[in-house]
Design a protein around this motif. Structure first.
Motif, PDB file in Angstrom:
ATOM      1  N   ALA A 201       0.838  -1.202   0.000  1.00 51.75           N
ATOM      2  CA  ALA A 201       0.000   0.000   0.000  1.00 51.75           C
ATOM      3  C   ALA A 201       0.872   1.251   0.000  1.00 51.75           C
ATOM      4  CB  ALA A 201      -0.916  -0.002   1.224  1.00 51.75           C
ATOM      5  N   PHE A 202       2.019   1.156   0.685  1.00 46.06           N
ATOM      6  CA  PHE A 202       2.946   2.286   0.740  1.00 46.06           C
ATOM      7  C   PHE A 202       3.636   2.497  -0.609  1.00 46.06           C
ATOM      8  CE2 PHE A 202       7.389   3.661   1.715  1.00 46.06           C
ATOM      9  CZ  PHE A 202       7.103   4.958   2.105  1.00 46.06           C
ATOM     10  N   LYS A 203       4.124   1.415  -1.225  1.00 49.50           N
ATOM     11  CA  LYS A 203       4.888   1.517  -2.465  1.00 49.50           C
ATOM     12  C   LYS A 203       3.994   1.745  -3.678  1.00 49.50           C
ATOM     13  CE  LYS A 203       8.707   0.945  -3.177  1.00 49.50           C
ATOM     14  NZ  LYS A 203       9.829   1.867  -3.335  1.00 49.50           N
ATOM     15  N   ARG A 204       2.900   1.003  -3.761  1.00 48.62           N
ATOM     16  CA  ARG A 204       2.082   1.055  -4.970  1.00 48.62           C
ATOM     17  C   ARG A 204       1.046   2.166  -4.931  1.00 48.62           C
ATOM     18  NH1 ARG A 204      -1.483  -4.082  -6.450  1.00 48.62           N
ATOM     19  NH2 ARG A 204      -2.817  -3.137  -4.880  1.00 48.62           N
ATOM     20  N   ASP A 205       0.453   2.355  -3.742  1.00 54.08           N
ATOM     21  CA  ASP A 205      -0.658   3.309  -3.643  1.00 54.08           C
ATOM     22  C   ASP A 205      -0.255   4.631  -3.006  1.00 54.08           C
ATOM     23  OD1 ASP A 205      -2.507   1.352  -4.663  1.00 54.08           O
ATOM     24  OD2 ASP A 205      -2.424   0.394  -2.701  1.00 54.08           O
ATOM     25  N   GLY A 206       0.998   4.712  -2.544  1.00 52.85           N
ATOM     26  CA  GLY A 206       1.432   5.959  -1.915  1.00 52.85           C
ATOM     27  C   GLY A 206       0.712   6.247  -0.617  1.00 52.85           C
ATOM     28  N   ALA A 207       0.354   5.206   0.131  1.00 56.83           N
ATOM     29  CA  ALA A 207      -0.400   5.370   1.376  1.00 56.83           C
ATOM     30  C   ALA A 207       0.397   6.204   2.386  1.00 56.83           C
ATOM     31  CB  ALA A 207      -0.733   4.002   1.970  1.00 56.83           C
ATOM     32  N   ASP A 208      -0.309   7.049   3.113  1.00 51.70           N
ATOM     33  CA  ASP A 208       0.293   7.863   4.169  1.00 51.70           C
ATOM     34  C   ASP A 208       0.318   7.034   5.451  1.00 51.70           C
ATOM     35  OD1 ASP A 208       1.159   9.697   5.962  1.00 51.70           O
ATOM     36  OD2 ASP A 208      -0.479  11.132   5.686  1.00 51.70           O
ATOM     37  N   LEU A 209       1.503   6.614   5.874  1.00 47.94           N
ATOM     38  CA  LEU A 209       1.625   5.738   7.040  1.00 47.94           C
ATOM     39  C   LEU A 209       2.021   6.496   8.302  1.00 47.94           C
ATOM     40  CD1 LEU A 209       3.558   2.736   5.409  1.00 47.94           C
ATOM     41  CD2 LEU A 209       1.083   3.086   5.579  1.00 47.94           C
ATOM     42  N   LEU A 210       1.978   7.819   8.243  1.00 49.74           N
ATOM     43  CA  LEU A 210       2.455   8.626   9.366  1.00 49.74           C
ATOM     44  C   LEU A 210       1.702   8.311  10.659  1.00 49.74           C
ATOM     45  CD1 LEU A 210       4.437  10.866  10.154  1.00 49.74           C
ATOM     46  CD2 LEU A 210       2.635  12.538   9.633  1.00 49.74           C
ATOM     47  N   ASN A 211       0.394   8.071  10.548  1.00 49.10           N
ATOM     48  CA  ASN A 211      -0.416   7.825  11.751  1.00 49.10           C
ATOM     49  C   ASN A 211      -0.748   6.349  11.952  1.00 49.10           C
ATOM     50  OD1 ASN A 211      -0.656  10.612  12.425  1.00 49.10           O
ATOM     51  ND2 ASN A 211      -2.174  10.845  10.783  1.00 49.10           N
ATOM     52  N   LEU A 212      -0.080   5.483  11.196  1.00 45.05           N
ATOM     53  CA  LEU A 212      -0.375   4.051  11.316  1.00 45.05           C
ATOM     54  C   LEU A 212       0.623   3.401  12.274  1.00 45.05           C
ATOM     55  CD1 LEU A 212      -1.408   1.631   8.508  1.00 45.05           C
ATOM     56  CD2 LEU A 212       0.342   0.920  10.136  1.00 45.05           C
ATOM     57  N   VAL A 213       0.085   2.690  13.262  1.00 54.15           N
ATOM     58  CA  VAL A 213       0.908   1.969  14.241  1.00 54.15           C
ATOM     59  C   VAL A 213       0.403   0.530  14.314  1.00 54.15           C
ATOM     60  CG1 VAL A 213       1.617   1.807  16.658  1.00 54.15           C
ATOM     61  CG2 VAL A 213       1.337   4.051  15.592  1.00 54.15           C
ATOM     62  N   ILE A 214       1.322  -0.419  14.445  1.00 54.21           N
ATOM     63  CA  ILE A 214       0.921  -1.820  14.567  1.00 54.21           C
ATOM     64  C   ILE A 214       1.661  -2.446  15.740  1.00 54.21           C
ATOM     65  CG2 ILE A 214       2.673  -2.579  12.884  1.00 54.21           C
ATOM     66  CD1 ILE A 214       0.639  -4.765  12.074  1.00 54.21           C
ATOM     67  N   GLN A 215       0.928  -3.234  16.542  1.00 51.13           N
ATOM     68  CA  GLN A 215       1.538  -3.869  17.699  1.00 51.13           C
ATOM     69  C   GLN A 215       2.134  -5.223  17.313  1.00 51.13           C
ATOM     70  OE1 GLN A 215      -1.672  -3.717  17.105  1.00 51.13           O
ATOM     71  NE2 GLN A 215      -2.852  -5.356  18.071  1.00 51.13           N
ATOM     72  N   ALA A 216       3.208  -5.601  18.006  1.00 47.69           N
ATOM     73  CA  ALA A 216       3.868  -6.877  17.731  1.00 47.69           C
ATOM     74  C   ALA A 216       4.213  -7.564  19.043  1.00 47.69           C
ATOM     75  CB  ALA A 216       5.141  -6.655  16.918  1.00 47.69           C
ATOM     76  N   LYS A 217       3.911  -8.855  19.101  1.00 48.55           N
ATOM     77  CA  LYS A 217       4.382  -9.676  20.215  1.00 48.55           C
ATOM     78  C   LYS A 217       5.744 -10.223  19.820  1.00 48.55           C
ATOM     79  CE  LYS A 217       3.282 -13.957  20.925  1.00 48.55           C
ATOM     80  NZ  LYS A 217       2.592 -15.234  21.217  1.00 48.55           N
ATOM     81  N   LEU A 218       6.756  -9.837  20.563  1.00 50.08           N
ATOM     82  CA  LEU A 218       8.131 -10.199  20.236  1.00 50.08           C
ATOM     83  C   LEU A 218       8.639 -11.216  21.260  1.00 50.08           C
ATOM     84  CD1 LEU A 218      10.313  -9.320  18.147  1.00 50.08           C
ATOM     85  CD2 LEU A 218      11.207  -7.804  19.920  1.00 50.08           C
TER      86      LEU A 218
END
Length: 682
Positions: free
Chosen positions: A312-329
């Motif tokens: 979505a970032f590369k092809r659609d130019g999505a704005d990811l500035l406000n996107l956060v994702i949680q990860a269990k590490l």
């Protein structure tokens, strides 16, 4: 092992897959095939298909291809093969030539060069698919494969029509380092602060100080996209890549949220799960702990989410500035248990999907038992001497060379080679190819080695793994001899570029039309095929070639046509006259020594109409047929043991004039259908 010794070992591995008569690009094809297998093991690529093409006038060359499951990345392979020892030094000019040839092919394919190619050629479908997906492709990776040594490589990335292109070089020295390091993939180390601009906030779960520690990490969307752009599928643990390959296009719901509601992604999405070997955590005076560095970062759940954010970032130019994702590490404190924990975490984290429930690990008891049998059982001697050999099952890629090197002295290593000939080594993907061909799934075999292995594993998960005993191993080796011999016989006919497809279709047809009654035990004992069987393979292969290279108008390309089930079903029903002598060599499933009887009796009262119908259908099949089916299944190593037993029981039940139970009837019809699909004649 020095480089010259390794070069000779590698040369022999390539030659062991070639016919004596083959030369030129046919040997280059086998070299490409072997190299792609190592790249898969190194986690550089997910799969790959050999496809030779060279146009000297236009300066284009192609040796192999792989399309990602989402259609947004294409891997193209070009080979620089010499086949000589000591290995040749490859100058930069030759390296640049090969990368230029593969680039020109890619550019021409984007522009529609398939319109000028022969539709029956394997390269047509590659060029056509690149052109058809030109709007979706965001990345291309060019791999130069060579059995020479590149002293000073200057490999640079670039763009083609706005598509990011990365060049990768694998020469013999790099391959030697990979193999002699016991084939460990290149570990990913991520310095978040230095390489990606900032550390990542995290929280450690209490009470996890034993064999593992667990952190909750909050990744900015831009960071996750950058990580995937840098490392690609190498971020994804093997099971997850297999899942993505099976799943297909990216999830539309995830993409919609990324594009339209990025600020809500944290609330809507379940996040990802990842494992690492080590971490470095900073503890600032104010604010939460910060993840600064991680070693061996592997996403074990959430590959679909990660890939979706990147595309979505590369092809659609999505704005990811406000996107956060949680990860269990999960940090695994004991490195010796990484190989145990990671597959299990991956399996259970993805347990909601049937594909991911499959255990793709080489540690499955079926593969372990098969390996043990291959080391223990001796193949009959066929040279007139008392010397016997093993058919070596390479459960873990590279174990053959490991076992050989452990012998220590050159004399002992030569003795190992004599007892375990390289031409008698086979791998997990070879095993899947032999079994799926014999089980009459040639269209799955045509999908390629890795995809076919996944399908093979899924079917075993569904119906249960076979019992690996001496008979099973004997028959498996016989199928390997069938396949290897068919490759030589078909190759000698000079059909063109679809030999692998023709071989699997030919043997699947023979499996079906002989009801799998080829005497596999005889093949094992003689370690070769009879003249009649060889003649039958050549005869059937001619029709198989015509069928594959002349697809229906709506299919157009032979390679894609051969991957379709309807291609097989059409060919399976084709009448071909095979040598008369073959019938006399087939296993005689025999006839029972007592007669059956049927009575007008119905014990199905009180059952539903569907159940009564199933019981009636089972009773309409003569007892002799059920008994013959049971014997056929045993002699040909078909069906599961319980299914053979049920067929025998149904023969006795029907023969005595009684009715089967509803469960027996239901399963009996399934057994009947599967037996007929595999060629059993009523």
């Amino acid at each position: 092992m020095n480089i010259d010794e390794f070069a000779e070992e590698f040369r022999q591995e390539v030659l062991s897959r070639c016919n004596d008569e083959e030369s030129g690009h046919f040997r280059e094809d086998k070299f490409t095939e072997v190299m792609i297998e190592y790249l898969i093991r190194a986690d550089e690529v997910d799969d790959g298909e050999v496809c030779y093409y060279k146009h000297n006038a236009r300066g284009e060359k192609l040796n192999g291809v792989n399309f990602s499951s989402d259609g947004e990345c294409v891997d193209l392979f070009v080979s620089c093969y010499h086949g000589i020892v000591p290995p040749k030094s490859v100058p930069n000019s030759e390296v640049n030539d090969h990368f230029r040839w593969i680039r020109r092919f890619f550019e021409a394919s984007l522009g529609g060069t398939h319109r000028h190619l022969e539709e029956s050629s394997p390269v047509f479908s590659v060029a056509q698919q690149i052109h058809a997906q030109r709007e979706e492709i965001t990345r291309a990776r060019f791999f130069l494969l060579t059995d020479g040594i590149v002293r000073k490589a200057e490999v640079q990335s670039s763009t083609v029509n706005g598509i990011e292109v990365r060049n990768f070089l694998w020469d013999l020295e790099k391959l030697r380092r990979f193999i002699t390091s016991r084939m460990q993939r290149e570990v990913i180390e991520i310095d978040f602060a230095t390489d990606f601009g900032a550390s990542v906030p995290c929280l450690e779960a209490p009470g996890t100080k034993g064999e593992y520690r667990t952190f909750l990490v909050f990744f900015p969307g831009t960071l996750l996209a950058e990580l995937y752009g840098e490392f690609g599928p190498r971020l994804l643990e093997k099971n997850v890549r297999s899942f993505l390959q099976a799943k297909g296009k990216i999830n539309k719901g995830i993409r919609k949220t990324i594009l339209e509601e990025p600020q809500n992604f944290l609330a809507y999405n379940n996040g990802i799960s990842a494992t690492v070997e080590k971490v470095k955590i900073d503890l600032p005076a104010k604010g939460p702990p910060m993840l600064r560095w991680a070693r061996d970062f592997q996403i074990v759940n959430g590959g679909q989410t990660t890939a979706s954010i990147y595309h979505a970032f590369k092809r659609d130019g999505a704005d990811l500035l406000n996107l956060v994702i949680q990860a269990k590490l999960t940090v695994l404190n004991d490195p010796n248990k990484v190989e145990i924990y990671v597959p299990q975490i991956s399996r259970y984290a993805n347990s909601q999907n049937k594909v991911n429930a499959a255990d793709f690990s080489a540690n499955h008891p079926y593969h372990v038992k098969l390996e043990e049998s291959s080391r223990r059982l001796w193949a009959p001697s066929v040279t007139g001497t008392e010397r016997q050999t093993h058919w070596y099952y390479e459960r873990a890629r590279g174990s053959y060379l490991d076992d050989k090197s452990r012998e220590g002295t050159p004399a002992r290593m030569r003795a190992f080679e004599i007892l375990n000939p390289l031409r008698q080594k086979f791998t997990k993907t070879d095993l899947a190819k032999y079994e799926n061909t014999w089980s009459q799934y040639p269209y799955l075999v045509c999908l390629g080695a890795e995809k076919n292995f996944i399908k093979f594993t899924e079917m075993f998960i569904d119906r249960g793994y076979p019992v690996v005993d001496e008979d099973y191993f004997h028959h498996l080796v016989a199928k390997a001899i069938l396949f290897k011999t068919a490759e030589k016989l078909v190759g000698a006919q000079g059909y063109g570029g679809f030999r692998a497809n023709i071989v699997t279709y030919t043997l699947a047809w023979l499996s079906h039309h002989t009801a799998q009654r080829v005497d596999l035990e005889k093949v094992w004992k003689e370690q070769k095929l009879s003249e009649s069987l060889c003649e039958a393979i050549v005869t059937v292969s001619k029709t198989a070639n015509e069928h594959i290279v002349n697809p229906p108008p709506q299919r157009r390309n032979p390679g894609e046509w051969s991957k379709r089930q309807d291609c097989w079903e059409t060919f399976r029903s084709t009448a071909i006259i095979i040598p008369f002598g073959l019938e006399h060599e087939l296993v005689d499933t025999g006839r029972p020594d007592y007669r059956h009887g049927l009575k007008d009796r119905d014990d199905a009262s009180g059952y539903t109409s569907e159940t009564q119908k199933e019981i009636s259908l089972v009773k309409q099949v003569p007892a002799e047929t059920w008994l013959k089916m049971s014997r056929w299944a045993k002699e040909t190593d078909n069906l599961a043991p319980w299914q053979r037993g049920l067929a025998f029981s149904l023969g006795k039940v029907v023969g005595s004039g009684n009715s089967p139970t509803p469960k027996q009837a239901h399963q009996g019809l399934k057994i009947l259908e599967e037996s007929q699909r595999r060629g059993f004649k009523m």
